[in-house]
Motif scaffolding. Structure first.
Motif, short mmCIF file in Angstrom:
data_model
loop_
_atom_site.label_atom_id
_atom_site.label_comp_id
_atom_site.label_asym_id
_atom_site.label_seq_id
_atom_site.Cartn_x
_atom_site.Cartn_y
_atom_site.Cartn_z
N UNK A 12 -4.58 6.78 14.77
CA UNK A 12 -3.71 7.20 13.67
C UNK A 12 -2.44 6.36 13.62
N UNK A 13 -1.81 6.17 14.78
CA UNK A 13 -0.58 5.36 14.85
C UNK A 13 -0.86 3.94 14.38
N UNK A 14 -1.98 3.37 14.83
CA UNK A 14 -2.33 2.01 14.40
C UNK A 14 -2.50 1.94 12.89
N UNK A 15 -3.15 2.93 12.31
CA UNK A 15 -3.35 2.94 10.85
C UNK A 15 -2.01 3.02 10.12
N UNK A 16 -1.12 3.88 10.59
CA UNK A 16 0.19 4.04 9.95
C UNK A 16 1.01 2.75 10.07
N UNK A 17 0.92 2.10 11.21
CA UNK A 17 1.70 0.88 11.46
C UNK A 17 0.99 -0.39 10.97
N UNK A 18 -0.20 -0.21 10.36
CA UNK A 18 -1.01 -1.33 9.85
C UNK A 18 -1.36 -2.33 10.95
N UNK A 19 -1.74 -1.78 12.11
CA UNK A 19 -2.20 -2.57 13.24
C UNK A 19 -3.71 -2.36 13.34
N UNK A 20 -4.45 -3.45 13.51
CA UNK A 20 -5.91 -3.34 13.60
C UNK A 20 -6.31 -2.73 14.93
N UNK A 21 -7.35 -1.88 14.89
CA UNK A 21 -7.90 -1.29 16.10
C UNK A 21 -9.36 -0.96 15.84
#
Length: 77
Positions: A12-21
């Motif tokens: 969720x944090x990655x999605x919000x911060x636009x970081x790929x995971x």
């Protein structure tokens, strides 16, 4: 089993911060343990989640995403 709670939060944090995971299955925990020296800390790998930014020349990043309609994915009870 609670590692998946952290996994969900990190995704969720990655999605919000636009970081790929990308959560991964099928990795070899024993090799991860050895590579990361987790045994030295009485730890063991239970999941893998690469996190970072995609390469600038990633051909797939510009392709249209294909999603199933909500009606085909969710069963309403």
């Amino acid at each position: 089993h609670q590692a998946y709670l952290v996994l969900g939060t990190l995704l969720t944090v990655c999605a919000v911060e636009e970081i790929d995971s990308c959560p991964m299955e099928g990795f070899e925990p024993i090799k991860y343990n050895g590579l990361l020296k987790l045994d030295d800390h009485n730890l063991e790998a239970v999941l893998a989640l690469p996190v970072g930014y995609r390469a600038q020349d990633d051909f797939f990043s510009e392709l249209k995403k294909v999603r199933r309609p909500l009606e085909e994915t969710v069963i309403e009870l």
